[in-house]
Structures are given as C-alpha cells and as structure tokens.
Design a protein around this motif. Sequence first.
Motif, mmCIF file in Angstrom:
data_model
loop_
_atom_site.group_PDB
_atom_site.id
_atom_site.type_symbol
_atom_site.label_atom_id
_atom_site.label_comp_id
_atom_site.label_asym_id
_atom_site.label_seq_id
_atom_site.Cartn_x
_atom_site.Cartn_y
_atom_site.Cartn_z
ATOM 1 N N ARG A 96 41.023 48.407 59.808
ATOM 2 C CA ARG A 96 41.470 47.073 60.218
ATOM 3 C C ARG A 96 42.805 47.121 60.970
ATOM 4 O O ARG A 96 43.567 46.167 60.987
ATOM 5 C CB ARG A 96 41.589 46.134 59.007
ATOM 6 N N MET A 146 37.066 44.692 49.736
ATOM 7 C CA MET A 146 36.022 44.285 50.691
ATOM 8 C C MET A 146 34.722 43.939 49.972
ATOM 9 O O MET A 146 34.023 42.997 50.345
ATOM 10 C CB MET A 146 35.798 45.403 51.718
ATOM 11 N N HIS A 149 34.922 40.596 48.376
ATOM 12 C CA HIS A 149 34.944 39.605 49.456
ATOM 13 C C HIS A 149 33.530 39.424 50.025
ATOM 14 O O HIS A 149 33.056 38.295 50.184
ATOM 15 C CB HIS A 149 35.908 40.087 50.543
ATOM 16 N N SER A 156 40.587 38.562 44.583
ATOM 17 C CA SER A 156 40.789 39.059 43.226
ATOM 18 C C SER A 156 41.790 40.202 43.262
ATOM 19 O O SER A 156 41.953 40.864 44.284
ATOM 20 C CB SER A 156 39.462 39.589 42.667
ATOM 21 N N ARG A 157 42.422 40.424 42.114
ATOM 22 C CA ARG A 157 43.307 41.581 42.012
ATOM 23 C C ARG A 157 42.701 42.596 41.055
ATOM 24 O O ARG A 157 41.958 42.255 40.143
ATOM 25 C CB ARG A 157 44.701 41.166 41.534
ATOM 26 N N THR A 158 43.067 43.845 41.318
ATOM 27 C CA THR A 158 42.540 44.939 40.518
ATOM 28 C C THR A 158 43.187 44.942 39.138
ATOM 29 O O THR A 158 44.409 45.028 39.027
ATOM 30 C CB THR A 158 42.844 46.280 41.218
ATOM 31 N N GLY A 159 42.371 44.824 38.085
ATOM 32 C CA GLY A 159 42.880 44.915 36.714
ATOM 33 C C GLY A 159 43.040 46.367 36.301
ATOM 34 O O GLY A 159 44.075 46.782 35.786
ATOM 35 N N ARG A 187 35.735 35.351 35.411
ATOM 36 C CA ARG A 187 36.692 35.782 36.446
ATOM 37 C C ARG A 187 36.565 37.273 36.739
ATOM 38 O O ARG A 187 37.211 37.766 37.669
ATOM 39 C CB ARG A 187 38.119 35.487 35.982
ATOM 40 N N LYS A 188 35.811 37.976 35.949
ATOM 41 C CA LYS A 188 35.778 39.445 36.063
ATOM 42 C C LYS A 188 34.612 39.925 36.932
ATOM 43 O O LYS A 188 33.474 39.530 36.711
ATOM 44 C CB LYS A 188 35.695 40.081 34.675
ATOM 45 N N LEU A 209 37.774 46.976 37.666
ATOM 46 C CA LEU A 209 37.648 45.560 37.315
ATOM 47 C C LEU A 209 38.509 44.756 38.280
ATOM 48 O O LEU A 209 39.713 45.014 38.406
ATOM 49 C CB LEU A 209 38.140 45.324 35.877
ATOM 50 N N MET A 210 37.893 43.815 38.963
ATOM 51 C CA MET A 210 38.610 42.899 39.847
ATOM 52 C C MET A 210 38.639 41.535 39.153
ATOM 53 O O MET A 210 37.591 41.048 38.695
ATOM 54 C CB MET A 210 37.908 42.793 41.205
ATOM 55 N N LEU A 213 41.901 35.404 40.775
ATOM 56 C CA LEU A 213 43.215 34.831 40.494
ATOM 57 C C LEU A 213 43.103 33.372 40.067
ATOM 58 O O LEU A 213 42.216 32.639 40.515
ATOM 59 C CB LEU A 213 44.100 34.937 41.740
ATOM 60 N N LEU A 214 44.022 32.972 39.193
ATOM 61 C CA LEU A 214 44.117 31.575 38.789
ATOM 62 C C LEU A 214 44.895 30.820 39.873
ATOM 63 O O LEU A 214 45.625 31.443 40.663
ATOM 64 C CB LEU A 214 44.841 31.479 37.448
ATOM 65 N N GLN A 217 48.381 31.879 41.243
ATOM 66 C CA GLN A 217 48.706 33.232 40.776
ATOM 67 C C GLN A 217 48.959 34.156 41.963
ATOM 68 O O GLN A 217 48.161 34.166 42.898
ATOM 69 C CB GLN A 217 47.536 33.757 39.939
HETATM 70 C C1 LIG Z 1 38.008 40.991 55.151
HETATM 71 C C2 LIG Z 1 38.731 42.026 54.369
HETATM 72 C C3 LIG Z 1 39.007 41.540 52.974
HETATM 73 C C4 LIG Z 1 39.973 42.422 52.289
HETATM 74 C C5 LIG Z 1 40.427 41.740 51.036
HETATM 75 C C6 LIG Z 1 41.540 42.469 50.395
HETATM 76 C C7 LIG Z 1 42.000 41.677 49.178
HETATM 77 C C8 LIG Z 1 43.101 42.362 48.495
HETATM 78 C C9 LIG Z 1 42.598 43.150 47.310
HETATM 79 C C10 LIG Z 1 43.721 43.980 46.805
HETATM 80 C C11 LIG Z 1 43.416 44.506 45.462
HETATM 81 C C12 LIG Z 1 44.653 45.047 44.885
HETATM 82 O O1 LIG Z 1 45.026 46.124 45.166
HETATM 83 S S1 LIG Z 1 45.556 44.074 43.866
HETATM 84 C C13 LIG Z 1 46.982 45.024 43.537
HETATM 85 C C14 LIG Z 1 46.884 45.830 42.234
HETATM 86 N N1 LIG Z 1 46.674 44.922 41.126
HETATM 87 C C15 LIG Z 1 47.667 44.165 40.685
HETATM 88 O O2 LIG Z 1 48.828 44.173 41.119
HETATM 89 C C16 LIG Z 1 47.305 43.249 39.508
HETATM 90 C C17 LIG Z 1 48.461 43.044 38.537
HETATM 91 N N2 LIG Z 1 47.926 42.367 37.375
HETATM 92 C C18 LIG Z 1 47.771 41.020 37.361
HETATM 93 O O3 LIG Z 1 48.193 40.303 38.289
HETATM 94 C C19 LIG Z 1 47.096 40.443 36.147
HETATM 95 O O4 LIG Z 1 47.143 41.378 35.082
HETATM 96 C C20 LIG Z 1 45.619 40.074 36.448
HETATM 97 C C21 LIG Z 1 45.554 39.007 37.570
HETATM 98 C C22 LIG Z 1 44.784 41.303 36.871
HETATM 99 C C23 LIG Z 1 45.010 39.495 35.171
HETATM 100 O O5 LIG Z 1 45.958 38.644 34.527
HETATM 101 P P1 LIG Z 1 45.591 37.174 33.997
HETATM 102 O O6 LIG Z 1 45.273 36.295 35.125
HETATM 103 O O7 LIG Z 1 46.704 36.759 33.080
HETATM 104 O O8 LIG Z 1 44.245 37.338 33.212
HETATM 105 P P2 LIG Z 1 43.927 38.043 31.815
HETATM 106 O O9 LIG Z 1 43.603 36.962 30.853
HETATM 107 O O10 LIG Z 1 44.957 39.055 31.443
HETATM 108 O O11 LIG Z 1 42.604 38.847 32.222
HETATM 109 C C24 LIG Z 1 41.417 38.172 32.593
HETATM 110 C C25 LIG Z 1 40.257 38.927 31.971
HETATM 111 O O12 LIG Z 1 40.273 40.258 32.496
HETATM 112 C C26 LIG Z 1 40.453 41.206 31.427
HETATM 113 N N3 LIG Z 1 41.350 42.252 31.886
HETATM 114 C C27 LIG Z 1 42.454 42.142 32.662
HETATM 115 N N4 LIG Z 1 43.034 43.333 32.875
HETATM 116 C C28 LIG Z 1 42.257 44.243 32.227
HETATM 117 C C29 LIG Z 1 42.318 45.655 32.077
HETATM 118 N N5 LIG Z 1 43.285 46.392 32.644
HETATM 119 N N6 LIG Z 1 41.353 46.245 31.343
HETATM 120 C C30 LIG Z 1 40.356 45.531 30.783
HETATM 121 N N7 LIG Z 1 40.234 44.195 30.893
HETATM 122 C C31 LIG Z 1 41.188 43.548 31.595
HETATM 123 C C32 LIG Z 1 41.069 40.412 30.298
HETATM 124 O O13 LIG Z 1 40.765 41.006 29.045
HETATM 125 C C33 LIG Z 1 40.377 39.071 30.461
HETATM 126 O O14 LIG Z 1 39.078 39.166 29.956
HETATM 127 P P3 LIG Z 1 38.429 37.991 29.072
HETATM 128 O O15 LIG Z 1 39.324 37.802 27.895
HETATM 129 O O16 LIG Z 1 38.406 36.784 29.994
HETATM 130 O O17 LIG Z 1 37.061 38.475 28.730
#
Ligand SMILES: CCCCCCCCCCCC(=O)SCCNC(=O)CCNC(=O)[C@H](O)C(C)(C)COP(=O)(O)OP(=O)(O)OC[C@H]1O[C@@H](n2cnc3c(N)ncnc32)[C@H](O)[C@@H]1OP(=O)(O)O
Length: 218
Positions: A96, A146, A149, A156-159, A187-188, A209-210, A213-214, A217
């Motif tokens: 991209r 992707m 999407h 979504s963000r990567t959990g 959401r998962k 796990l993706m 977002l709320l 968020q």
């Molecule tokens: C056209 C081109 C397009 C291209 C499009 C490109 C788009 C960009 C994509 C980029 C992807 C990334 O790299 S993102 C960057 C890396 N990731 C991050 O920085 C994420 C940082 N972490 C966070 O922001 C947060 O921890 C979240 C959002 C992931 C989750 O927090 P939350 O919103 O408070 O939700 P929470 O209740 O904790 O979790 C929701 C549910 O997921 C489960 N869960 C959450 N984390 C985990 C975990 N590590 N292991 C197991 N399960 C988990 C919980 O148990 C719960 O399940 P249950 O109880 O409901 O059953």
Amino acid sequence: MSERVERGRGRGDVDDYEQHGGFPVYRATEDDGGPDFGRLVEALRTIQDLGVSTAPPPDVVRRAAEQAEALVALLEPHRVPEGQQPGGRSMGLPGRGSLLMMPWTVEKFDATGVRSTGVFRRFHMGGNGAAHGGTLPLLFDDLFGMITHAYGRPISRTGYLHVNYRKITPIDTRLTVEGQVDRVDGRKTFVSARLVDAEGTLLADCEALMVVLLPGQP
Ligand SMILES: CCCCCCCCCCCC(=O)SCCNC(=O)CCNC(=O)[C@H](O)C(C)(C)COP(=O)(O)OP(=O)(O)OC[C@H]1O[C@@H](n2cnc3c(N)ncnc32)[C@H](O)[C@@H]1OP(=O)(O)O
C-alpha cells in the motif's frame, strides 16, 4: 478496491459496521500520490536495502549523507496529518505504498480470506540469510487487519498474535502468505494464516484474536 469493502458486511454479531471505535475514517486510494509516488517508495526501499548492505568509503558516505539531507529538506514542508498521506493508503502499490509494511502484492481479498505474495528484502534480514523474526508478526498482523476488513468487520485491534516459526524464512525469495477468519464471537474475530515458499513448504503459521473497538476506543 476503494473505500470500505462491501463484501461480507455485517458478518458476525457486530452489526454497526460504520462504528470503528475512535479510529479516523481512512479513504483508501489507488494513486493519490501521483504517477511518481510508487517510484519514490521503491527508491526509498532500495535505499533501506543499501543502507544495511553497503560499506562505502568516507567520501561516498559524506556525499550520500548530503543527498539524504537534501531529500529530507525537499519533503519536510509537505507533512500532513495521519490519513492524508498516500503512503499506506495506495492500494495499487506493493505494501500500500507504506515503508513500514512488507512491499507485498495482494492477490486475493474477499470475505473468504486474503492472500499476498512478495519477498523479504535485505533490510528485513535478521541473520544468516533469514528474515528477522520480528518481521513475521508484522506481515501477519497487517494481513489480519486486511482479513477482518475484507470480512466486513469494523476496525479491530490485535488482542494477541501467536507465531510458530517452522522453518527459516529466506530473504530475496518469493513467498506467499494466506489466511482467513476462522470464527467470530461477539467483538472477537479469530483469524489464522500460513506463510509458504514456492514449493508449498510451511515456513510459519500464525493465529490471532482481533477485537472490535468500542465507541471512542483508540
Ligand atoms: C484496506 C486496508 C485495511 C487495513 C486495515 C488495518 C487496520 C489496522 C489493524 C492494526 C492491527 C494492530 O496492529 S492493532 C495494534 C496492536 N494491538 C494493540 O495495540 C491493542 C492494545 N490492546 C487494546 O487496545 C485492548 O486490550 C483491546 C482493544 C484489544 C481489548 O480491550 P477491551 O476493549 O477493554 O476489551 P476486553 O474486554 O479486554 O476484551 C474483549 C474480549 O476479548 C478478550 N481478549 C482481549 N484480549 C485478549 C487476549 N490477549 N487473550 C485472550 N482474550 C482476549 C477478552 O477476554 C474479552 O472476551 P469476552 O470476555 O468478551 O469473551
């Protein structure tokens, strides 16, 4: 491919597709960097390759530094906020048009999965001709963005992301990565993918796990 992908919209339990947490709304584009943007990105990537694979004499280093500083001065006045730059949004370009992402080409992009091909370049090398271990999670993570999407999930963000390194991943060798959504639970979104060489040998696989977002968020 432009704007939001229509296919698979509304799949899973999250119906509000237009809700993308606190993410800005990005508009993907084919070439809004103009006809020479792809050339610029490719030259910058080659500079990254050369920057880690050459040992020039001091006078060449000095001239290269001067030319690099001149390029910085040329581009510096044109900084724009996130979402307005062609880099990372130019769907017609490898990676991209992003310098961070792997410069790979998407071959398949629909609700059943995403496939991409390309090479790890010299600047991706860790050691002894193999890609740096940290570059594989980057490849998989971007693929999973992707995949979710293309499946029609809101941003979504990567959990978590789990990589199994099965064999050495060579640089300068054409490889294929392919993955799909395995399961959706509220959401998962559970996703997985495989990286293979031209003979189909498995080099690495990954599952993640993706989490949708709320509202608001980051
Ligand atoms: C056209 C081109 C397009 C291209 C499009 C490109 C788009 C960009 C994509 C980029 C992807 C990334 O790299 S993102 C960057 C890396 N990731 C991050 O920085 C994420 C940082 N972490 C966070 O922001 C947060 O921890 C979240 C959002 C992931 C989750 O927090 P939350 O919103 O408070 O939700 P929470 O209740 O904790 O979790 C929701 C549910 O997921 C489960 N869960 C959450 N984390 C985990 C975990 N590590 N292991 C197991 N399960 C988990 C919980 O148990 C719960 O399940 P249950 O109880 O409901 O059953």
